[in-house]
Design an enzyme around this catalytic site. Structure first.
Site, mmCIF file in Angstrom:
data_model
loop_
_atom_site.group_PDB
_atom_site.id
_atom_site.type_symbol
_atom_site.label_atom_id
_atom_site.label_comp_id
_atom_site.label_asym_id
_atom_site.label_seq_id
_atom_site.Cartn_x
_atom_site.Cartn_y
_atom_site.Cartn_z
ATOM 1 C CD GLU A 1 -3.017 -1.066 2.251
ATOM 2 O OE1 GLU A 1 -4.041 -1.744 2.118
ATOM 3 O OE2 GLU A 1 -2.807 -0.306 3.237
ATOM 4 C CD GLU B 1 -4.032 -5.620 3.767
ATOM 5 O OE1 GLU B 1 -4.894 -4.815 4.199
ATOM 6 O OE2 GLU B 1 -2.802 -5.454 3.906
#
Length: 469
Positions: A178, A361
């Site tokens: 991320e 995720e």
């Protein structure tokens, strides 16, 4: 652990590629959120250690000094992962645990991850290892962190050393987790470590993060890595109205939340809309940078949680208006499974060179409690089912998805939220460190058991059909 099937159960549609045992089901954690032992066995401070020491930075003044005590309980945690039937485990190596300040290897850190990898492989679980999950060593931050171009080269050094010492047992490598959060939350808003706030900071940090990714790729491959990628968080975007200004806001939001990372990786340039969004900020691009960043990868990891419903802010940006009367998690995020399907199909159309996808995720925070030895997290079970359904729709539309990782294996230190948010499939009592699988974990366990049984039945039938009369 009980074998009683929780209600509701999880299922996959007949014929879904996710029934295929080659499709990976996994769960994930990150080192800083679960390990604890922040000053033991040669581990040096990282930026989140420093940030957590700021008054008001972390909810309730919490720290990750102990977290889930995974540094001592790793064996039981991996055995639990195996008992639940997962094919793969997404973890991160703590940079400040593996490398000393002088760049040399910390033997105790290598030994720790050695044991973890060996235990995973003994259970037949594929390790997906992330190099950078936000925990930059503080000594590198003291030299400028991601605002210093040299940090990108230090990530490549980390990739080289980690893969030389541990890469023989790693199934897949992730360079960055991320980068949007590291750049924007860490350098744009200051909500995350290192706590800097400014659009120019964020744009510069993003470029150096992506450059680090580009430099780490060849370092990993030189040491035999065959599956190398990056993980990015993405957001589904909708317009608050059909007014031209709000439709323009959607374009700006997509550029910020999604294309800021993906366009450099798959188009070799930053989205033009960023110049409109942040007119005073320019990435510090040097000759050859974008070719490094856009080098082909073996997979892309997609983290998906929610939708943003946006409108024009009346200037040159957008505002997330949100929607009333929608289902939300305890974190306040809208539950919007269709967004997972939509972003995947959209990316496949926008990027013809998109590599195979892993959903690295997907999960939710809920108010979970152990009552009579059970954690009834029925909303999470429904959440998982609906997102698996949406994922199946994307696969049927032609998106090449190879795996799904629930976030997270267990409740843990949730960054600025401390221990107030529980994302885990497994409940953690932070006073006793007791682990209790929630109904969602048991539902996934039952689904994966059925998949193995069906696979075994098909294999047996195939062998019988080929056997001589």
């Amino acid at each position: 652990m009980t074998d009683t099937l929780p209600t509701p159960a999880l299922d996959l549609p007949p014929g879904s590629p996710m029934w295929n045992p080659d499709f990976l089901f996994g769960a994930g954690t990150s080192a800083y959120q679960v390990e604890g032992a922040v000053s033991e066995d040669g581990r040096t401070p990282c930026i989140w250690d420093t940030f957590a020491g700021r008054p008001g930075a972390i909810r309730d003044g919490a720290s990750a000094a102990i977290a889930c005590d995974h540094y001592r309980r790793w064996q039981d945690d991996i055995d639990l992962l195996a008992t639940l039937g997962f094919d793969a485990y997404r973890l991160s190596f703590a940079w400040s645990r593996l490398l000393r300040e002088d760049g040399s290897v910390n033997p105790a850190g290598v030994a720790f991850y050695d044991r973890i990898l060996d235990r995973l492989l003994a259970h037949g679980i594929k390790p997906f290892v992330t190099l950078y999950h936000w925990d930059l060593p503080q000594h590198l931050q003291d030299r400028g962190g991601w605002l210093n171009r040299d940090t990108a080269h230090r990530l490549a050094d980390f990739a080289d050393l980690a893969s030389r010492h541990l890469g023989d047992r790693v199934h897949a490598w992730t360079t960055l987790n991320e980068p949007w959060c590291s750049a924007w939350l860490g350098h744009g808003t200051g909500l995350h470590a290192p706590g800097l706030a400014g659009e120019a900071y964020a744009v510069e940090a993003m470029h150096h993060l992506l450059l680090g990714h580009g430099l780490a790729l060849p370092a990993l491959r030189a040491n035999g890595a065959r599956q190398v990628g990056i993980v990015t968080n993405v957001t589904a975007i909708s317009a608050d109205t059909q007014r031209p200004a709000d439709l323009q806001a959607v374009d700006l939001a997509r550029a910020c939340y999604n294309h800021w990372v993906l366009d450099p990786l798959f188009k070799g340039h930053y989205p033009e809309a960023l110049a409109s969004l942040w007119p005073a900020a320019r990435p510090p691009i040097r000759e050859g940078d974008m070719a490094l960043i856009a080098a082909p990868m073996d997979y892309i990891g997609i983290n998906y949680y929610f939708r943003a419903n946006v409108r024009s802010d009346g200037e040159h940006g957008f505002a997330d208006k949100g929607l009333d009367r929608v289902e939300r998690t305890v974190m306040g995020w809208e539950v919007y499974p269709a967004g997972l399907r939509d972003v995947l199909i959209g990316f496949a159309g926008r990027y013809p060179n998109l590599p195979p996808v892993h959903i690295t995720e997907n999960g939710m925070s809920s108010d979970d409690h152990v009552i009579d030895g059970r954690v009834d997290d029925e909303q999470r079970v429904r959440y998982l089912q609906r997102h698996l359904d949406a994922l199946g729709q994307a696969i049927r539309a032609g998106v090449d998805v190879r795996g799904y990782f629930a976030w997270s294996l267990m409740d843990n230190f949730e960054w600025t939220e401390g221990y107030a948010q529980r994302f885990g499939l497994v409940h953690v009592d932070y006073d006793t460190q007791a682990r209790v699988p929630k109904d969602s974990a048991l539902a996934l366990q039952a689904l994966l058991r059925r998949r193995r049984e069906l696979s075994g039945a098909r294999t047996g039938a195939s062998r019988a059909a080929r056997a001589p009369a």
